[in-house]
Write an enzyme that holds these catalytic residues in place. Structure first.
Site: not given
Length: 165
Positions: A83, A85, A112
């Site tokens: 992801h 992040e 995350c």
């Protein structure tokens, strides 16, 4: 005849517009055909520390791994995609992220959220919360609340910015 400047421009973008714009621009690097997410981590003195977008880990070809959303686990993207992040956190090479702010185009998932908390990020500014009722988003908010991580939704201004590339 030269025009005399009498003051600064008044139509410049705000910090939130700037950093969310960077996150949105980062999302455009994602090759995910269904969901493009971007992140931008910023210091308390308004310096960009890192950026990221959702995609496969370095060395894992996006031509060799699946982009599907449905099917057996190993035939979908979910077991492989990093992801935005987490990419932004892992891309940072400057030391501590303690006290920083994360701008992200989609509210962080629970995995995350753990990385955000552990890295010392203290504020999350998100654009979309389209999975607000999902267990993973509810878990994220519960952890953020417990850990004292502030989060708020970016307030769109409707301003259009065009960049010729």
């Amino acid at each position: 005849m030269a025009v005399k400047m009498t003051g600064k421009r008044n139509d410049y973008i705000t910090w939130d517009e700037y950093f969310m714009g960077v996150a949105q621009l980062s999302a455009l690097r994602s090759k995910d055909p269904s969901t493009q997410v971007g992140s931008c981590i910023v210091s308390s003195s308004h310096k960009i520390l890192s950026m990221g977008y959702n995609g496969f880990p370095s060395g894992c070809s996006d031509d060799d791994f699946p982009w599907a959303r449905e099917g057996d686990t190993l035939e979908t993207k979910y077991a492989f995609v990093t992801h935005s992040e987490l990419n932004a956190i892992l891309n940072y090479r400057g030391g501590s992220l303690e006290g920083s702010t994360l701008y992200v185009s989609l509210f962080p998932c629970n995995e995350c959220a753990k990385a955000i908390i552990q890295s010392g990020i203290r504020t999350v500014v998100y654009d979309s919360d389209k999975y607000a009722t999902s267990d993973t988003t509810i878990a994220s908010k519960r952890m953020f609340d417990a850990a004292g991580v502030r989060y708020y939704q970016y307030q769109r201004t409707g301003r259009k910015v065009e960049v010729e590339l």
